[in-house]
Design an enzyme around this catalytic site. Structure first.
Site, PDB file in Angstrom:
ATOM      1  N   TRP A  22     -16.469  -1.418 -26.295  1.00  0.00           N
ATOM      2  CA  TRP A  22     -17.155  -2.372 -25.436  1.00  0.00           C
ATOM      3  C   TRP A  22     -18.618  -2.035 -25.161  1.00  0.00           C
ATOM      4  CZ3 TRP A  22     -18.513   0.848 -21.555  1.00  0.00           C
ATOM      5  CH2 TRP A  22     -17.612   1.855 -21.141  1.00  0.00           C
ATOM      6  N   ASN A  23     -19.109  -0.871 -25.565  1.00  0.00           N
ATOM      7  CA  ASN A  23     -20.465  -0.515 -25.142  1.00  0.00           C
ATOM      8  C   ASN A  23     -21.561  -1.169 -25.994  1.00  0.00           C
ATOM      9  OD1 ASN A  23     -19.439   1.310 -27.163  1.00  0.00           O
ATOM     10  ND2 ASN A  23     -21.242   2.597 -26.834  1.00  0.00           N
TER      11      ASN A  23
ATOM     12  N   LYS B  35     -11.184  -6.308 -34.749  1.00  0.00           N
ATOM     13  CA  LYS B  35     -10.530  -6.375 -33.445  1.00  0.00           C
ATOM     14  C   LYS B  35     -11.485  -5.761 -32.421  1.00  0.00           C
ATOM     15  CE  LYS B  35      -7.836  -5.281 -29.893  1.00  0.00           C
ATOM     16  NZ  LYS B  35      -8.398  -4.632 -28.693  1.00  0.00           N
TER      17      LYS B  35
ATOM     18  N   GLY C 269     -14.471   4.583 -30.757  1.00  0.00           N
ATOM     19  CA  GLY C 269     -13.867   4.556 -29.431  1.00  0.00           C
ATOM     20  C   GLY C 269     -13.516   5.949 -28.947  1.00  0.00           C
ATOM     21  N   GLY C 270     -12.460   6.035 -28.139  1.00  0.00           N
ATOM     22  CA  GLY C 270     -12.074   7.282 -27.511  1.00  0.00           C
ATOM     23  C   GLY C 270     -11.071   8.090 -28.314  1.00  0.00           C
TER      24      GLY C 270
ATOM     25  N   GLU D 282     -15.274   7.398 -35.256  1.00  0.00           N
ATOM     26  CA  GLU D 282     -16.460   7.820 -34.511  1.00  0.00           C
ATOM     27  C   GLU D 282     -16.092   7.787 -33.040  1.00  0.00           C
ATOM     28  OE1 GLU D 282     -19.057   7.994 -32.150  1.00  0.00           O
ATOM     29  OE2 GLU D 282     -20.037   6.156 -32.840  1.00  0.00           O
ATOM     30  N   LEU D 283     -15.977   8.982 -32.433  1.00  0.00           N
ATOM     31  CA  LEU D 283     -15.277   9.099 -31.161  1.00  0.00           C
ATOM     32  C   LEU D 283     -16.142   9.579 -30.008  1.00  0.00           C
ATOM     33  CD1 LEU D 283     -12.043  10.730 -32.626  1.00  0.00           C
ATOM     34  CD2 LEU D 283     -12.649   8.314 -32.461  1.00  0.00           C
TER      35      LEU D 283
ATOM     36  N   CYS E  61     -22.294   6.501 -27.278  1.00  0.00           N
ATOM     37  CA  CYS E  61     -21.550   7.558 -27.974  1.00  0.00           C
ATOM     38  C   CYS E  61     -22.368   8.838 -28.080  1.00  0.00           C
ATOM     39  CB  CYS E  61     -21.162   7.096 -29.375  1.00  0.00           C
ATOM     40  SG  CYS E  61     -20.233   5.549 -29.430  1.00  0.00           S
TER      41      CYS E  61
ATOM     42  N   GLU F 133     -16.259  13.990 -21.888  1.00  0.00           N
ATOM     43  CA  GLU F 133     -17.131  12.817 -21.950  1.00  0.00           C
ATOM     44  C   GLU F 133     -16.881  11.910 -20.754  1.00  0.00           C
ATOM     45  OE1 GLU F 133     -18.684   9.814 -25.378  1.00  0.00           O
ATOM     46  OE2 GLU F 133     -16.510   9.964 -25.149  1.00  0.00           O
TER      47      GLU F 133
END
Length: 494
Positions: free
Chosen positions: A154-155, A178, A231-232, A253-254, A287, A386
């Site tokens: 969402w960022n 998605k 995401g996370g 990419e977390l 991120c 984080e």
């Protein structure tokens, strides 16, 4: 409810209502009020989208295009995107609370990503191999994988979608996107550009919904060949488990807990701005946020004083206001997360220098003060985990060896910043800092030509640059026997 804009999914070139007939609300972070409704996609919807993408992958309308023709389509997307920057920026700001001027600036640059990959389209090729057998001609081709599942957060919904979409398409794949359930609107609005660009039906699809009911069926679908996720960590672990069902390739990419290192010879004026850009830009919801600040002990007091003075001047307010410098956080849940970490920092013994509380009251937006803590130990949870918000942790250091150890004392390895005029020192640190991206005397710079990705809990795989195209292709080796002589012993390997 009746006056809220309603979004269906985009499947096989059509706007499709959800199979269960249900929609959920998306909230404006600046007002805490719902502003649109989004389709609540289920496994049946996911299956339709993936099957549409699979059929399109094999359809001559797409599969029969040359790589140059695919490049022309991407260039057209870039042109159309240029014409719709302000409109898309407004949707993005309304959905995730980022500054309108930031989103407008970011989206104004995004056509360059499509132009870059459009130019690369017919320059991705295999190799002729100098094989050790004189009667064999051997070469490789790079071919598309098939259906790609793109899961975005969402960022920065559009930017992080484009990083996946452009290289996947020029490689010849089809895609099912998605987006986050919190920020689906801007992606769906972007599909109107895709329609105008002229992609065949099914090449690009968007399904909306929640992780369990939409994300999980997508990432485990038998026809998905690759999943690209931003995401996370916990969500990534679920995706890795899902990929056992289809053995799909993954890129993850977390995020991170990125160090920003200020040496005593740095240009302090620029370093202060770089620190602010790194952690308070995008309200810390980045991120690559430079959330751990290491300052050389000889300039520690003076630098922190300059930094705090500027941070206290940051204008927090309506993201649509051109004078605002920091907007709200994107979700109510994220605001609660930030508050809990601030409380934890105090419990751990960190000293609050500035900030530390919510701005406004309930119903007036999810705003939080830019916050700075001074720490003694890098082992503090707030220094290790984080937060994804406008919270900066500062600690001093004495030597290169010490700051390298402290900077690498993290489970993450995405990005880092180094501020020094000594290029020898910069090169020494670049080699030793455990991060996929290192900025020297700058921070948060991006380019379509530059790969993005990390190591450790920051994930694996790369987005951006030519490396991203290789993530969306597979190598095929071709052997051609040029000899007319009869075959040798069939039971003996050649």
């Amino acid at each position: 409810m009746a006056n809220l804009k309603q979004y269906n999914m985009y499947i096989n070139g059509e706007w499709s209502p959800p199979s269960n007939g249900k929609y959920f609300e998306s909230y404006n972070p600046a007002t805490e009020e719902p502003w649109c409704q989004v389709a609540d996609g289920q496994s049946e919807d996911i299956d339709r989208a993936v099957n549409a993408a699979y059929q399109a992958f094999q359809n001559p309308e797409w599969a029969g295009l040359t790589s140059t023709q695919r490049g022309h389509l991407l260039r057209k997307v870039g042109d159309l995107l240029s014409d719709n920057v302000e409109e898309l920026a407004r949707y993005e700001t309304r959905d995730n609370g980022k500054l309108f001027r930031e989103m407008k600036g970011q989206l104004s640059y995004m056509p360059q990503f499509f132009y870059y990959y459009a130019g690369l389209a017919d320059k991705i090729h295999g190799d002729t191999l100098p094989i050790d057998k004189q009667d064999m001609f051997v070469f490789t081709n790079r071919e598309p994988l098939g259906v790609v599942a793109a899961i975005t957060p969402w960022n920065s919904p559009l930017y992080l979608t484009f990083l996946k979409l452009a290289p996947a398409l020029i490689a010849g794949n089809t895609i099912v996107i998605k987006p986050s359930e919190y920020t689906s609107a801007s992606i769906l609005e972007f599909m109107r550009i895709i329609e105008k660009a002229g992609f065949p039906p099914g090449v690009i699809n968007v399904v909306t919904g929640f992780g369990l009911t939409a994300g999980s069926p997508l990432t485990s679908h038998r026809l998905v060949s690759r999943t690209a996720f931003t995401g996370g960590v916990e969500s990534a672990r679920k995706i890795v488990r899902n990929s056992a069902e289809n053995l799909s390739a993954l890129s993850l990419e977390l995020g991170g807990k990125s160090p920003n290192i200020i040496f005593d010879d740095a240009n302090l004026h620029n370093a202060v701005k770089g620190v602010i850009a790194g952690i308070f830009g995008a309200t810390g919801q980045s991120c690559v946020a430079g959330s751990r600040l290491f300052v050389h002990q000889d300039i520690y007091d003076s630098f922190v004083e300059k930094l705090v003075a500027r941070v206290k001047e940051i204008k927090v307010g309506d993201p649509m206001n051109e004078e605002s410098e920091m907007g709200p956080v994107a979700t109510a849940a994220q605001l609660e997360t930030i508050e809990s970490y601030v409380s934890l920092a105090t419990e751990e013994g960190a000293r609050l220098i500035t900030g530390g509380k919510r701005l406004g009251n309930s119903g007036t937006g999810w705003y939080y003060e830019p916050t700075i803590f001074e720490h003694i130990n890098t082992s503090d949870r707030v220094m290790q985990e984080e937060i994804f918000g406008p919270v900066l942790s500062i600690i001093s250091f004495e030597s290169e060896e010490e700051v390298i150890q402290k900077a690498n004392d993290s489970n993450y390895g995405l990005a880092a910043g180094i501020w020094t005029k000594d290029l020898g020192r910069a090169h020494r640190l670049v080699k030793k800092i455990q991060a996929g991206i290192v900025w020297v005397n700058t921070y948060r710079s991006i380019s379509p030509m530059a790969p993005i990705g990390g190591s450790k809990l920051s994930g694996y795989g790369r987005e951006g640059g030519i490396e991203a195209v290789y993530e969306y292709t597979q190598s095929k080796t071709v052997w051609i026997n040029t000899s007319e002589e009869s075959m040798e012993d069939p039971f003996k390997i050649r």
